[in-house]
Motif scaffolding. Structure first.
Motif, PDB file in Angstrom:
ATOM      1  N   TYR A 201       0.891  -2.818  -8.259  1.00 19.39           N
ATOM      2  CA  TYR A 201      -0.271  -3.358  -8.728  1.00 19.39           C
ATOM      3  C   TYR A 201      -1.622  -2.904  -7.778  1.00 19.39           C
ATOM      4  N   LEU A 202      -1.131  -2.787  -6.456  1.00 22.74           N
ATOM      5  CA  LEU A 202      -2.159  -2.256  -5.685  1.00 22.74           C
ATOM      6  C   LEU A 202      -2.418  -0.718  -5.630  1.00 22.74           C
TER       7      LEU A 202
ATOM      8  N   GLU B  35      -1.872   0.941  -8.681  1.00 16.78           N
ATOM      9  CA  GLU B  35      -2.646   1.008 -10.115  1.00 16.78           C
ATOM     10  C   GLU B  35      -3.965   0.858  -9.699  1.00 16.78           C
ATOM     11  N   GLU B  36      -4.286  -0.216  -8.965  1.00 11.58           N
ATOM     12  CA  GLU B  36      -5.887  -0.629  -8.613  1.00 11.58           C
ATOM     13  C   GLU B  36      -6.491   0.268  -7.874  1.00 11.58           C
ATOM     14  N   LYS B  37      -5.700   1.297  -7.070  1.00 11.64           N
ATOM     15  CA  LYS B  37      -6.116   2.194  -6.181  1.00 11.64           C
ATOM     16  C   LYS B  37      -6.756   1.684  -4.824  1.00 11.64           C
ATOM     17  N   LEU B  38      -5.985   0.579  -4.500  1.00 10.45           N
ATOM     18  CA  LEU B  38      -6.299  -0.057  -3.259  1.00 10.45           C
ATOM     19  C   LEU B  38      -5.462   0.296  -2.148  1.00 10.45           C
ATOM     20  N   MET B  39      -4.452   1.236  -2.267  1.00  2.00           N
ATOM     21  CA  MET B  39      -3.760   1.916  -1.252  1.00  2.00           C
ATOM     22  C   MET B  39      -4.145   3.462  -1.496  1.00  2.00           C
ATOM     23  N   ARG B  40      -4.455   3.919  -0.028  1.00  2.73           N
ATOM     24  CA  ARG B  40      -4.692   5.442   0.004  1.00  2.73           C
ATOM     25  C   ARG B  40      -3.821   6.157   0.658  1.00  2.73           C
ATOM     26  N   HIS B  41      -2.902   5.427   1.573  1.00  2.00           N
ATOM     27  CA  HIS B  41      -2.041   6.280   2.429  1.00  2.00           C
ATOM     28  C   HIS B  41      -0.664   6.226   1.966  1.00  2.00           C
ATOM     29  N   HIS B  42      -0.333   5.466   1.020  1.00  2.00           N
ATOM     30  CA  HIS B  42       0.999   4.996   0.372  1.00  2.00           C
ATOM     31  C   HIS B  42       1.023   5.004  -0.916  1.00  2.00           C
ATOM     32  N   GLU B  43       2.308   5.111  -1.566  1.00  2.00           N
ATOM     33  CA  GLU B  43       2.549   4.985  -2.682  1.00  2.00           C
ATOM     34  C   GLU B  43       3.889   3.898  -2.840  1.00  2.00           C
ATOM     35  N   SER B  44       3.851   3.129  -4.203  1.00  4.24           N
ATOM     36  CA  SER B  44       5.144   2.374  -3.947  1.00  4.24           C
ATOM     37  C   SER B  44       6.222   3.283  -4.674  1.00  4.24           C
ATOM     38  N   ARG B  45       7.546   3.026  -4.138  1.00  5.32           N
ATOM     39  CA  ARG B  45       8.711   3.452  -4.499  1.00  5.32           C
ATOM     40  C   ARG B  45       9.608   2.593  -4.920  1.00  5.32           C
ATOM     41  N   PRO B  46      10.891   2.933  -5.721  1.00  3.19           N
ATOM     42  CA  PRO B  46      11.723   1.724  -6.172  1.00  3.19           C
ATOM     43  C   PRO B  46      12.441   1.253  -4.900  1.00  3.19           C
TER      44      PRO B  46
END
Length: 195
Positions: free
Chosen positions: A124-125, A127-138
């Motif tokens: 969710y974070l 998709e909402e572009k509330l994270m700049r330095h990380h991305e979600s992984r499985p």
């Protein structure tokens, strides 16, 4: 095979399914996040994603824009806020860790529920572009009994530099700060049930 062993094997199989992306709670088109509880996502409760919820998370995440380290600190606060909102919606405050005998109790969470819920929040974070330095992984798993560790699962982040981070909220009661550490370090832990 004892009930305890059979339950642990079932938990491991589900952890592998989550890792493959098949059992993750998803963001629904209706603007809700489905929160798992009852162990292995036995129950799913809809948490509405209101503008106020997004605004609160945006405020929590704002200081994280400074660096990857600052973003992980902000993520710890965001996970704690999300867990408080989720358990308020469920109506049950989940305790730290989980016990095998507590399965199928609405509101109680094992590591599968916790990693699924935290992973859904991270997506969710993102998709909402509330994270700049990380991305979600499985999600990731560790432990196989023969190595002296109980099977355990965690949500995962990938820093832009490629480093993977565990976001493990299972050890604290709902609303507590999750353990955020390099995934390689997290994978080495858990011997004899230790954190």
């Amino acid at each position: 095979m004892t009930f305890r062993c059979a339950r642990a094997v079932a938990t491991l199989v589900l952890a592998l399914a989550i890792q493959a992306g098949r059992a993750l709670p998803a963001l629904a088109n209706e603007g809700v996040l489905h929160v798992c509880s009852g162990y292995s996502c036995a129950y799913r409760t809809a948490l509405p994603l209101s503008p106020g919820f997004r605004k609160k998370l945006a405020g929590i995440m704002a200081p994280g824009a400074a660096s990857a380290q600052a973003e992980r600190k902000a993520l710890a606060r965001a996970v704690a806020y999300f867990e408080r909102a989720a358990t308020a919606r469920i109506g049950v405050k989940d305790g730290p860790k989980g016990e095998i005998g507590r399965s199928r109790i609405y509101g109680q969470m094992d590591c599968i529920d916790e990693s699924s819920n935290t992973g859904a929040l991270l997506r969710y974070l993102q998709e909402e572009k509330l994270m700049r330095h990380h991305e979600s992984r499985p999600a990731a798993s560790r432990g196989a009994f023969i190595d002296g560790r109980y099977p355990h699962s965690t949500a995962v982040l990938r820093e832009k530099n490629g480093e993977l981070w565990a976001v493990d909220s299972w050890y604290e009661p709902a609303g507590g700060a999750p353990d955020i550490m390099p995934l390689a370090e997290w994978r080495k832990r858990g011997v004899g049930g230790a954190r």
